[in-house]
Write an enzyme that holds these catalytic residues in place. Structure first.
Site, PDB file in Angstrom:
ATOM      1  N   ARG A 120       0.814  -1.235   0.000  1.00 34.19           N
ATOM      2  CA  ARG A 120       0.000   0.000   0.000  1.00 34.19           C
ATOM      3  C   ARG A 120       0.843   1.279   0.000  1.00 34.19           C
ATOM      4  NH1 ARG A 120      -3.485  -2.972   3.518  1.00 34.19           N
ATOM      5  NH2 ARG A 120      -5.218  -3.768   2.288  1.00 34.19           N
ATOM      6  N   LYS A 142       2.829  11.762 -11.642  1.00 32.76           N
ATOM      7  CA  LYS A 142       2.192  10.684 -12.411  1.00 32.76           C
ATOM      8  C   LYS A 142       3.111   9.473 -12.410  1.00 32.76           C
ATOM      9  CE  LYS A 142      -0.809  13.121 -15.650  1.00 32.76           C
ATOM     10  NZ  LYS A 142      -1.098  13.402 -17.063  1.00 32.76           N
ATOM     11  N   GLU A 184       9.507  17.907 -25.104  1.00 31.93           N
ATOM     12  CA  GLU A 184       8.647  18.315 -23.981  1.00 31.93           C
ATOM     13  C   GLU A 184       9.022  19.720 -23.501  1.00 31.93           C
ATOM     14  OE1 GLU A 184       6.024  16.770 -23.118  1.00 31.93           O
ATOM     15  OE2 GLU A 184       6.272  14.596 -23.313  1.00 31.93           O
ATOM     16  N   LYS A 222       5.721  23.796 -15.855  1.00 33.82           N
ATOM     17  CA  LYS A 222       4.847  22.644 -15.588  1.00 33.82           C
ATOM     18  C   LYS A 222       4.346  22.674 -14.146  1.00 33.82           C
ATOM     19  CE  LYS A 222       4.402  17.627 -15.752  1.00 33.82           C
ATOM     20  NZ  LYS A 222       4.955  16.341 -16.176  1.00 33.82           N
ATOM     21  N   GLU A 232      -5.558  16.774 -12.849  1.00 34.81           N
ATOM     22  CA  GLU A 232      -5.960  16.923 -14.246  1.00 34.81           C
ATOM     23  C   GLU A 232      -7.464  17.034 -14.439  1.00 34.81           C
ATOM     24  OE1 GLU A 232      -3.181  14.840 -16.775  1.00 34.81           O
ATOM     25  OE2 GLU A 232      -4.725  14.653 -18.325  1.00 34.81           O
ATOM     26  N   ARG A 236      -4.461  21.339 -16.022  1.00 34.67           N
ATOM     27  CA  ARG A 236      -3.342  20.415 -16.284  1.00 34.67           C
ATOM     28  C   ARG A 236      -3.450  19.772 -17.666  1.00 34.67           C
ATOM     29  NH1 ARG A 236      -0.347  16.071 -12.234  1.00 34.67           N
ATOM     30  NH2 ARG A 236       1.124  15.366 -13.806  1.00 34.67           N
ATOM     31  N   ASN A 240      -1.259  18.297 -22.213  1.00 34.90           N
ATOM     32  CA  ASN A 240      -1.495  17.232 -23.190  1.00 34.90           C
ATOM     33  C   ASN A 240      -1.317  17.711 -24.626  1.00 34.90           C
ATOM     34  OD1 ASN A 240      -2.057  15.477 -21.133  1.00 34.90           O
ATOM     35  ND2 ASN A 240      -4.245  15.937 -21.133  1.00 34.90           N
ATOM     36  N   HIS A 243      -0.023  15.468 -27.350  1.00 32.07           N
ATOM     37  CA  HIS A 243      -0.032  14.101 -26.831  1.00 32.07           C
ATOM     38  C   HIS A 243      -1.201  13.259 -27.333  1.00 32.07           C
ATOM     39  CE1 HIS A 243       3.203  15.540 -24.394  1.00 32.07           C
ATOM     40  NE2 HIS A 243       3.324  14.401 -23.757  1.00 32.07           N
ATOM     41  N   HIS A 247       0.706  10.373 -28.579  1.00 33.16           N
ATOM     42  CA  HIS A 247       0.643   9.081 -27.882  1.00 33.16           C
ATOM     43  C   HIS A 247       0.155   7.967 -28.814  1.00 33.16           C
ATOM     44  CE1 HIS A 247       0.634  10.087 -23.291  1.00 33.16           C
ATOM     45  NE2 HIS A 247       1.833   9.805 -23.748  1.00 33.16           N
ATOM     46  N   HIS A 263       9.528   8.633 -27.071  1.00 32.73           N
ATOM     47  CA  HIS A 263       8.347   9.382 -26.642  1.00 32.73           C
ATOM     48  C   HIS A 263       8.330  10.797 -27.237  1.00 32.73           C
ATOM     49  CE1 HIS A 263       5.151  10.724 -23.953  1.00 32.73           C
ATOM     50  NE2 HIS A 263       5.907  11.770 -23.631  1.00 32.73           N
TER      51      HIS A 263
HETATM   52  P1  NAD Z   1      13.773   6.000 -20.891  1.00 30.81           P
HETATM   53  O1  NAD Z   1      13.563   5.913 -19.443  1.00 30.81           O
HETATM   54  O2  NAD Z   1      13.471   4.803 -21.719  1.00 30.81           O
HETATM   55  O3  NAD Z   1      15.278   6.453 -21.145  1.00 30.81           O
HETATM   56  C1  NAD Z   1      15.751   6.560 -22.439  1.00 30.81           C
HETATM   57  C2  NAD Z   1      17.044   5.772 -22.656  1.00 30.81           C
HETATM   58  O4  NAD Z   1      18.114   6.489 -22.063  1.00 30.81           O
HETATM   59  C3  NAD Z   1      17.049   4.392 -22.017  1.00 30.81           C
HETATM   60  O5  NAD Z   1      17.718   3.505 -22.879  1.00 30.81           O
HETATM   61  C4  NAD Z   1      17.873   4.594 -20.755  1.00 30.81           C
HETATM   62  O6  NAD Z   1      18.506   3.412 -20.346  1.00 30.81           O
HETATM   63  C5  NAD Z   1      18.872   5.614 -21.232  1.00 30.81           C
HETATM   64  N1  NAD Z   1      19.447   6.450 -20.204  1.00 30.81           N
HETATM   65  C6  NAD Z   1      18.848   6.996 -19.131  1.00 30.81           C
HETATM   66  N2  NAD Z   1      19.680   7.841 -18.498  1.00 30.81           N
HETATM   67  C7  NAD Z   1      20.848   7.806 -19.173  1.00 30.81           C
HETATM   68  C8  NAD Z   1      22.083   8.474 -19.011  1.00 30.81           C
HETATM   69  N3  NAD Z   1      22.257   9.396 -18.062  1.00 30.81           N
HETATM   70  N4  NAD Z   1      23.073   8.187 -19.888  1.00 30.81           N
HETATM   71  C9  NAD Z   1      22.892   7.309 -20.893  1.00 30.81           C
HETATM   72  N5  NAD Z   1      21.737   6.656 -21.105  1.00 30.81           N
HETATM   73  C10 NAD Z   1      20.729   6.908 -20.259  1.00 30.81           C
HETATM   74  O7  NAD Z   1      12.923   7.160 -21.550  1.00 30.81           O
HETATM   75  P2  NAD Z   1      12.663   8.690 -21.216  1.00 30.81           P
HETATM   76  O8  NAD Z   1      12.670   9.369 -22.509  1.00 30.81           O
HETATM   77  O9  NAD Z   1      13.534   9.189 -20.135  1.00 30.81           O
HETATM   78  O10 NAD Z   1      11.184   8.666 -20.627  1.00 30.81           O
HETATM   79  C11 NAD Z   1      10.096   8.238 -21.416  1.00 30.81           C
HETATM   80  C12 NAD Z   1       8.987   7.804 -20.509  1.00 30.81           C
HETATM   81  O11 NAD Z   1       8.609   8.888 -19.649  1.00 30.81           O
HETATM   82  C13 NAD Z   1       7.740   7.390 -21.245  1.00 30.81           C
HETATM   83  O12 NAD Z   1       7.304   6.166 -20.734  1.00 30.81           O
HETATM   84  C14 NAD Z   1       6.733   8.485 -20.937  1.00 30.81           C
HETATM   85  O13 NAD Z   1       5.411   8.009 -20.925  1.00 30.81           O
HETATM   86  C15 NAD Z   1       7.187   8.923 -19.582  1.00 30.81           C
HETATM   87  N6  NAD Z   1       6.778  10.272 -19.216  1.00 30.81           N
HETATM   88  C16 NAD Z   1       6.252  10.464 -17.985  1.00 30.81           C
HETATM   89  C17 NAD Z   1       5.844  11.716 -17.594  1.00 30.81           C
HETATM   90  C18 NAD Z   1       5.267  11.933 -16.230  1.00 30.81           C
HETATM   91  O14 NAD Z   1       4.769  13.023 -15.960  1.00 30.81           O
HETATM   92  N7  NAD Z   1       5.331  10.967 -15.341  1.00 30.81           N
HETATM   93  C19 NAD Z   1       5.983  12.795 -18.464  1.00 30.81           C
HETATM   94  C20 NAD Z   1       6.553  12.581 -19.717  1.00 30.81           C
HETATM   95  C21 NAD Z   1       6.947  11.303 -20.074  1.00 30.81           C
END
Ligand code: NAD
Length: 363
Positions: A120, A142, A184, A222, A232, A236, A240, A243, A247, A263
């Protein structure tokens, strides 16, 4: 210019710390912390590139258990969560355990969800290591995973205990990932801050070595929105922008492409299509559409969206959790730096916007 102090940004229920000394601050933060056990969630890249620095700076983590998963959006699933919950249980993690998520948005979204649901809810801390995770996913609480390829279908709102942003981690990020995060950053400026957009339009990405100021601006934009509307219900939804279509394209690419779009790459396409819709439906001027199109197409490679895929894309958009009923809801720009949410759009206009995007690539 590097900023040598630590900047603190208060979020709804937590704090974001950014700066060169931030890992030292984390060490201090953990010293009095009464965690029964500390776990650090990594993927193979953050294990290689970020974990050594973290261990060097934060000696309390020498005793931590490192949990490694494979990188990639395809692993942001309930199946991997199940393995993570089982791993925590195998180590007898109790309610006072602490999970530190060291990685990009996949690690912070999924690690946050696993921590929020295990027994939990146990405490978690995020150390985002990609531009996307630092400038965007770090704010707003999120957490979640994808379900059968549909993005972020299962999750909860839960803020970490703290978010520690060390921008030097970005030095090992490849160009594709930097561009993904930059989408972003651009989006935040388009919906809320025309001056920030102007600033971003004038930089050469290959010459940016110090991201701190850009990340702080993006987070502040943000955070201001999320503080007004944490769950949201209204404002908020501005976030989007890009997106709804983005998405759907990201989900499609994950299901069908050998090398799926990142992404932010998908969001960049979404922003182009949704800027087109904004011009047709929400008062965005032709010159603003041109300005947005020129900048985004100068940064991101073209992606072919075959018109035989349009039907599947529309179905994915209708499945989007942001919709209410059968209508497809959009956030649309009225000008650069200003957007409106809850704008329902006809399928025909969505298809027209995909044609607009495709036509850009055939010019
Ligand atoms: P990711 O976590 O897949 O990272 C991208 C790549 O970079 C991976 O291969 C990772 O291993 C590598 N990596 C990470 N840090 C590194 C570093 N310092 N040096 C070298 N390589 C490194 O992807 P992302 O682009 O960071 O995030 C995408 C995700 O975030 C999606 O799932 C998306 O839905 C989510 N997201 C969430 C929010 C939120 O508000 N929670 C907002 C936007 C996106």
């Amino acid at each position: 210019m590097p900023v040598n102090k630590i900047t603190t940004i208060k979020t709804n229920k937590s704090e974001i710390f950014i700066g060169e000394q931030v890992l030292g601050l984390l060490a201090e933060y953990l010293r009095p912390y009464q965690a029964s056990k500390i776990f650090v969630l990594v993927d193979e890249n953050t294990l290689e590139h970020c974990m050594p620095t973290l261990l060097l700076e934060v000696s309390a983590l020498h005793q931590a258990e490192i949990i490694e998963i494979d990188s990639g959006e395809e692993n942001k699933t309930l199946e991997i969560c199940y393995q993570l919950w089982k791993t925590l249980a195998a180590y007898h993690a109790d309610r006072n355990a602490l999970l530190i998520n060291l990685g990009g948005g996949v690690i912070t979204d999924m690690g946050g969800f696993v921590a929020s649901t295990y027994k939990r809810g146990i405490d978690f801390i995020n150390i985002p290591t990609t531009l996307l995770a630092q400038a965007d996913a770090s704010v707003g609480g999120k957490t979640g995973v994808d379900l059968d390829g549909i993005k972020n279908s299962v999750g909860v709102f839960k803020e970490p205990k703290g978010i520690f942003i060390y921008t030097n981690f970005l030095q090992t990020l490849n160009k594709k990932e930097v561009l993904s995060g930059f989408a972003e950053v651009l989006k935040h400026s388009l919906i809320k801050d025309a001056n920030h957009w102007k600033k971003l339009s004038s930089i050469s990405l290959s010459e940016v070595h110090h991201w701190e100021a850009f990340i702080i601006d993006a987070i502040r934009i943000k955070n201001e929105i999320v503080l007004n509307d944490p769950f949201e219900q209204g404002e908020r939804k501005l976030l989007n922008f890009g997106h709804t279509i983005g998405h759907a394209i990201e989900s499609y690419s994950l299901l069908h492409d050998e090398t799926p779009l990142k992404h932010g790459e998908a969001i960049a396409i979404g922003m182009l299509c949704e800027s087109y819709i904004s011009k047709r439906k929400n008062g965005l001027t032709a010159s603003a559409l041109k300005e947005i199109t020129t900048l985004i197409t100068s940064i991101y490679d073209a992606y072919i969206i075959d018109d035989s895929t349009y039907h599947e894309l529309i179905e994915l958009m209708k499945n989007d959790k942001k919709n209410e009923g059968a209508e497809i809801n959009f956030t649309l720009l009225s000008k650069i730096g200003k957007a409106d949410y809850n704008k329902s759009v006809d399928v025909d206009l969505v298809l027209e916007s995909l044609n607009y995007y495709n036509a850009l690539n055939s010019d």
